[in-house]
Design a protein around this motif. Structure first.
Motif, PDB file in Angstrom:
ATOM      1  N   VAL A 128       0.845  -1.210   0.000  1.00 48.33           N
ATOM      2  CA  VAL A 128       0.000   0.000   0.000  1.00 48.33           C
ATOM      3  C   VAL A 128       0.876   1.253   0.000  1.00 48.33           C
ATOM      4  N   GLY A 129       1.808   1.364   0.932  1.00 48.79           N
ATOM      5  CA  GLY A 129       2.790   2.446   0.900  1.00 48.79           C
ATOM      6  C   GLY A 129       2.453   3.678   1.726  1.00 48.79           C
ATOM      7  N   ILE A 130       1.186   3.894   2.084  1.00 47.78           N
ATOM      8  CA  ILE A 130       0.864   4.972   3.034  1.00 47.78           C
ATOM      9  C   ILE A 130       0.129   4.348   4.228  1.00 47.78           C
ATOM     10  N   GLU A 131       0.113   5.088   5.345  1.00 53.09           N
ATOM     11  CA  GLU A 131      -0.419   4.555   6.585  1.00 53.09           C
ATOM     12  C   GLU A 131      -1.930   4.336   6.498  1.00 53.09           C
ATOM     13  N   SER A 132      -2.445   3.516   7.436  1.00 53.09           N
ATOM     14  CA  SER A 132      -3.863   3.124   7.425  1.00 53.09           C
ATOM     15  C   SER A 132      -4.804   4.315   7.598  1.00 53.09           C
ATOM     16  N   THR A 133      -6.032   4.133   7.128  1.00 51.23           N
ATOM     17  CA  THR A 133      -7.131   5.056   7.440  1.00 51.23           C
ATOM     18  C   THR A 133      -7.455   4.886   8.925  1.00 51.23           C
ATOM     19  N   VAL A 134      -7.548   5.998   9.671  1.00 52.56           N
ATOM     20  CA  VAL A 134      -7.945   5.907  11.089  1.00 52.56           C
ATOM     21  C   VAL A 134      -9.368   6.438  11.218  1.00 52.56           C
ATOM     22  N   LEU A 135     -10.260   5.588  11.759  1.00 50.89           N
ATOM     23  CA  LEU A 135     -11.684   5.926  11.839  1.00 50.89           C
ATOM     24  C   LEU A 135     -12.165   5.863  13.279  1.00 50.89           C
ATOM     25  N   ASN A 136     -12.792   6.931  13.743  1.00 53.23           N
ATOM     26  CA  ASN A 136     -13.436   6.903  15.060  1.00 53.23           C
ATOM     27  C   ASN A 136     -14.865   6.422  14.874  1.00 53.23           C
ATOM     28  N   ILE A 137     -15.143   5.199  15.355  1.00 53.91           N
ATOM     29  CA  ILE A 137     -16.502   4.647  15.212  1.00 53.91           C
ATOM     30  C   ILE A 137     -17.315   4.859  16.487  1.00 53.91           C
ATOM     31  N   LEU A 138     -16.754   5.589  17.455  1.00 57.94           N
ATOM     32  CA  LEU A 138     -17.460   5.806  18.720  1.00 57.94           C
ATOM     33  C   LEU A 138     -18.315   7.064  18.662  1.00 57.94           C
ATOM     34  N   THR A 139     -18.184   7.836  17.580  1.00 52.23           N
ATOM     35  CA  THR A 139     -18.974   9.055  17.430  1.00 52.23           C
ATOM     36  C   THR A 139     -20.047   8.816  16.372  1.00 52.23           C
ATOM     37  N   ASN A 140     -21.042   9.644  16.395  1.00 54.90           N
ATOM     38  CA  ASN A 140     -22.091   9.576  15.385  1.00 54.90           C
ATOM     39  C   ASN A 140     -22.227  10.955  14.757  1.00 54.90           C
ATOM     40  N   PRO A 141     -21.851  11.142  13.502  1.00 55.08           N
ATOM     41  CA  PRO A 141     -21.356  10.129  12.564  1.00 55.08           C
ATOM     42  C   PRO A 141     -19.912   9.735  12.854  1.00 55.08           C
TER      43      PRO A 141
END
Ligand code: AMP
Ligand code: MG
Length: 332
Positions: A174-187
Motif C-alpha cells: 500500500v505504501g501509506i499509513e492506514s485510514t484511522v476511523l473513530n466509530i465511537l462518534t455519530n457520525p
C-alpha cells in the motif's frame, strides 16, 4: 546494540517473536508501511518505542491484532459497527477506535480512554503477532519527522543501533499509513485519510462518514460545536517533507514547462513525479501511494532541489495520497 536483519523464514519469525517476548523492539513489514513492534502489555517495551523513534509521548500507538478475539483483550463495549467494518475491510489498512480495556498501558493510548486497533493484511505481520502471543503496538518504523518506511533498508537507515531487529519482507504494497476511523462518534469520523476511503466506509456504515476537519456536531438547539477530537493526535505534528522545494501542478505539460524554467538556474536538480509514468526515465518518476515516501527519501539522498508533483485528477481523487502530498508541500 547491533540491529539484526532477519528474513521471513519461519525460524527468523520465531526468533523475532522471542526478542519481542524478551521486551525488545522488532520492525516488521505490513501492507501499509513497516511497523516498529513491541508487546502491547509490556509497558517498558512500549516506552522504548517512543525513545527509539523520538516520538512525542502524547501521540498514541495503534494496536495490531491477528484475530478478532485479540480485540477483547484491549477493548470493551465493542459496537456492532466494528464487526460490520471488520467483515468488509479486515485484515486491511483500516484502524478503528474503540473503548480502551483497563489492561492496556497508558503509554499505548497516551492516557486516552480510547484504543486504536487494526489487523494488518501481511502474512509476516500476522504470523509474528500469533507467535508473540499477544497483540503488538506498531507505529511506523521511522525516526519521528522522517517519511514512513516502505522498505527494510529505510528502517535500517533510521533505526540501526536503536532496535533489536528488522524483518525484511520487501516493499510494502500500500505504501501509506492506514485510514484511522473513530466509530465511537455519530457520525463516524475519519481521523486520518488512507486507502480505505470515505465512500468505501459509507457503503458499509449506511450513512455519512465525515472527514476530521469537518466534524462539526449540530446540537438540538441548532448550535454547531466541535464536541469530539476531530483529528488523530499524530496529525497535529509536522510530518516529513523532503529538503527539496515541492511544486504541485495539474499536468505533465505544466510540469515540463516549470522544470525547464527552473533548470536554467545553475545546479538545481529537478525531478518530476507523475502517476502516468510507465517506466521511470531521466528525471521523471512514478508518483503513487507505493512510491511517494521512497521518492522523498531518494530525493534527499540525491540532493534534489525541486520536486514537481503532477496532481492530475487521478491523484487528486486519491484522498490518502493527496493528504500526504499536501502535508509535505505545505511545510515550507
Ligand atoms: P503511526 O502508527 O505512526 O502511523 O501513527 C498512528 C496514528 O494513529 C497517529 O496519528 C495517532 O495519533 C493515531 N491514534 C492512535 N491511537 C489513537 C487514539 N486512541 N485516538 C486517536 N488517534 C489515535
Ligand atoms: Mg508514523
Amino acid at each position: 546494540m547491533q540491529t539484526q536483519s532477519l528474513s521471513t523464514s519461519t525460524g527468523d519469525i520465531l526468533h523475532a517473536a522471542h526478542l519481542l517476548r524478551a521486551g525488545e523492539l522488532v520492525a516488521f513489514p505490513t501492507e501499509t508501511v513497516y511497523g516498529l513492534g513491541a508487546m502491547v502489555f509490556n509497558e517498558s517495551a512500549v516506552r522504548a518505542i517512543f525513545t527509539a523513534k523520538g516520538r512525542p509521548s502524547d501521540n498514541p500507538l495503534i494496536v495490531h491484532c491477528a484475530d478478532r478475539t485479540d480485540v477483547e483483550r484491549v477493548a470493551i463495549n465493542i459496537p456492532p459497527l466494528f464487526d460490520a467494518l471488520f467483515e468488509r475491510f479486515c485484515p486491511g489498512p483500516l484502524t478503528m477506535l474503540l473503548e480502551r480495556h483497563i489492561a492496556v498501558p497508558d503509554a499505548v493510548t497516551a492516557g486516552l480512554n480510547t484504543v486504536a486497533v487494526r489487523f494488518p493484511a501481511h502474512p509476516v505481520a500476522e504470523t509474528l503477532i500469533r507467535t508473540a502471543g499477544e497483540p503488538l503496538v506498531a507505529p511506523s518504523a521511522n525516526r519521528s519527522g522522517r517519511p514512513s518506511p516502505t522498505q527494510a533498508q529505510h528502517v535500517m537507515n533510521d533505526l540501526a543501533g536503536r532496535i533489536a531487529a528488522v524483518i525484511d519482507g520487501g516493499s510494502c504494497e500500500v505504501g501509506i499509513e492506514s485510514t484511522v476511523l473513530n466509530i465511537l462518534t455519530n457520525p463516524p469520523v475519519i481521523l486520518r485519510p488512507g486507502s480505505i476511503t470515505k465512500e468505501m466506509l459509507e457503503d458499509v456504515v449506511g450513512y455519512e462518514v465525515v472527514h476530521g476537519s469537518y466534524a462539526i456536531k449540530t446540537s438540538n438547539d441548532g448550535i454547531s460545536e466541535v464536541s469530539f477530537p476531530t483529528l488523530a493526535p499524530g496529525m497535529k505534528y509536522r510530518h516529513y517533507a523532503p529538503e527539496a522545494r515541492i511544486i504541485l501542478v495539474d499536468s505533465m505539460a505544466e510540469a515540463l514547462q516549470t522544470a525547464r524554467g527552473i533548470e536554467g538556474q545553475q545546479g538545481n536538480l529537478v525531478w518530476i513525479l507523475s502517476n502516468s509514468v510507465k517506466k521511470p526515465e531521466h528525471d521523471i518518476f512514478l508518483l503513487s501511494e507505493q512510491t511517494l515516501y521512497a521518492m522523498f527519501r531518494n530525493a534527499d539522498a540525491q540532493n534534489v532541489g525541486t520536486l514537481i508533483l503532477v496532481c492530475d485528477p487521478h491523484v487528486r481523487n486519491n484522498e490518502g495520497l493527496m493528504n500526504r502530498i499536501q502535508k509535505a508541500a505545505s511545510r515550507k
